[in-house]
Design an enzyme around this catalytic site. Structure first.
Site, mmCIF file in Angstrom:
data_model
loop_
_atom_site.group_PDB
_atom_site.id
_atom_site.type_symbol
_atom_site.label_atom_id
_atom_site.label_comp_id
_atom_site.label_asym_id
_atom_site.label_seq_id
_atom_site.Cartn_x
_atom_site.Cartn_y
_atom_site.Cartn_z
ATOM 1 N N LYS A 1 -0.818 6.850 8.606
ATOM 2 C CA LYS A 1 -1.316 7.955 9.438
ATOM 3 C C LYS A 1 -2.101 7.332 10.586
ATOM 4 O O LYS A 1 -3.337 7.274 10.541
ATOM 5 C CB LYS A 1 -2.217 8.882 8.623
ATOM 6 C CG LYS A 1 -1.489 9.697 7.563
ATOM 7 C CD LYS A 1 -2.488 10.614 6.873
ATOM 8 C CE LYS A 1 -1.840 11.444 5.793
ATOM 9 N NZ LYS A 1 -2.856 12.132 4.961
ATOM 10 N N ASP B 1 -4.744 5.360 6.109
ATOM 11 C CA ASP B 1 -5.157 6.342 7.132
ATOM 12 C C ASP B 1 -6.320 5.801 7.957
ATOM 13 O O ASP B 1 -6.078 5.200 8.982
ATOM 14 C CB ASP B 1 -5.310 7.780 6.622
ATOM 15 C CG ASP B 1 -6.363 8.030 5.574
ATOM 16 O OD1 ASP B 1 -7.377 7.360 5.558
ATOM 17 O OD2 ASP B 1 -6.147 8.959 4.785
ATOM 18 N N GLU C 1 0.846 -1.209 0.000
ATOM 19 C CA GLU C 1 0.000 0.000 0.000
ATOM 20 C C GLU C 1 0.869 1.243 0.000
ATOM 21 O O GLU C 1 1.960 1.243 0.569
ATOM 22 C CB GLU C 1 -0.849 0.035 1.283
ATOM 23 C CG GLU C 1 -2.232 -0.557 1.132
ATOM 24 C CD GLU C 1 -3.213 0.381 0.443
ATOM 25 O OE1 GLU C 1 -2.785 1.339 -0.224
ATOM 26 O OE2 GLU C 1 -4.424 0.137 0.572
HETATM 27 P P1 5GP Z 1 -8.303 4.855 4.023
HETATM 28 O O1 5GP Z 1 -7.194 4.211 4.799
HETATM 29 O O2 5GP Z 1 -8.814 6.076 4.716
HETATM 30 O O3 5GP Z 1 -9.422 3.921 3.678
HETATM 31 O O4 5GP Z 1 -7.783 5.355 2.610
HETATM 32 C C1 5GP Z 1 -6.448 5.446 2.297
HETATM 33 C C2 5GP Z 1 -6.371 6.083 0.941
HETATM 34 O O5 5GP Z 1 -6.680 7.479 1.054
HETATM 35 C C3 5GP Z 1 -4.972 6.014 0.372
HETATM 36 O O6 5GP Z 1 -4.766 4.859 -0.407
HETATM 37 C C4 5GP Z 1 -4.911 7.276 -0.462
HETATM 38 O O7 5GP Z 1 -5.462 7.014 -1.738
HETATM 39 C C5 5GP Z 1 -5.828 8.249 0.246
HETATM 40 N N1 5GP Z 1 -5.064 9.182 1.091
HETATM 41 C C6 5GP Z 1 -5.043 9.238 2.439
HETATM 42 N N2 5GP Z 1 -4.241 10.225 2.874
HETATM 43 C C7 5GP Z 1 -3.726 10.803 1.766
HETATM 44 C C8 5GP Z 1 -2.807 11.881 1.553
HETATM 45 O O8 5GP Z 1 -2.273 12.534 2.458
HETATM 46 N N3 5GP Z 1 -2.523 12.173 0.251
HETATM 47 C C9 5GP Z 1 -3.065 11.506 -0.802
HETATM 48 N N4 5GP Z 1 -2.714 11.867 -2.020
HETATM 49 N N5 5GP Z 1 -3.928 10.476 -0.637
HETATM 50 C C10 5GP Z 1 -4.253 10.136 0.630
#
Ligand code: 5GP
Length: 189
Positions: free
Chosen positions: A132, A104, A100
């Site tokens: 994160k 986040d 990955e």
């Molecule tokens: P989650 O973990 O919230 O389901 O989603 C993660 C996804 O959110 C990552 O694969 C990415 O596509 C997007 N994402 C999360 N934080 C960031 C960031 O700081 N920058 C960018 N470009 N995408 C992010």
């Protein structure tokens, strides 16, 4: 380095820092998977730069495959994903390392891991370059983590804002005036 005209307000990780860490991750993965002929699985498109560098840092035999998803809009349940492109290979009985770019909330990854587990791999672990942890909503075991990042929207090294900036060799914070509220939510990864 960015100046005031740049869309990047601050460099968070330099290209050299990223390269150094990716090399270390590759060595660790190679040691752990030496006899296991692993399959690396990535989600298009954000992971492509990391995957390309990580693959070249793993000096053991392995295969690689990709899937593509789109996240549904804010109206539906978070973490719900639509599969745009499935894997081309079977993962049954394989040692799968899910690669990955960013975790986040973890909701997307949680959904994808559940889907892959149903296909009965011999093992399934996660390597993420960026984490994160403060934004996490579901508990997820991350075996390899490149960097922990603060809660800021970053671009570069594969990560985009509205499909731009993926090519930057470093990771930077986008200048605040470019970030529209909610604009980052309707992106494919
Ligand atoms: P989650 O973990 O919230 O389901 O989603 C993660 C996804 O959110 C990552 O694969 C990415 O596509 C997007 N994402 C999360 N934080 C960031 C960031 O700081 N920058 C960018 N470009 N995408 C992010």
């Amino acid at each position: 380095m960015p100046d005031s005209a740049d869309p990047i307000s601050e460099v968070i990780l330099s290209a050299a820092q990223i390269q150094h860490r990716v090399a270390a991750l590759g060595a660790e993965i190679a040691a752990d998977y030496a006899a296991l002929d692993p399959m690396l699985v990535g989600v298009l498109r954000g992971v492509v730069i990391f995957m390309a560098d990580l693959m070249r840092a793993i000096p053991i035999p392995f295969t690689v495959d990709f899937l593509a998803i789109s996240s549904y809009g804010a109206q539906t349940r978070p973490g719900q994903v639509r599969l745009l492109k499935d894997l081309e290979s079977s993962i049954e009985g394989r040692h799968v390392l899910f690669v990955e770019d960013m975790v986040d909330t973890g909701l997307t990854l949680h959904t994808l891991l559940r889907m892959l587990r149903e296909r009965q791999p011999a093992s399934l672990h996660v390597c993420t370059l960026f984490d994160k942890p403060r934004l996490r909503l579901v508990k997820l075991p991350l075996r390899y983590v490149g960097f922990e990042l603060p809660d800021r929207y970053v671009v570069g090294y594969g990560l985009d804002y509205r499909q731009r900036y993926r090519h930057l060799p470093y990771v930077g914070a986008l200048a605040a005036h470019l970030l529209l509220p909610g604009a980052a939510d309707d992106q494919a990864p």
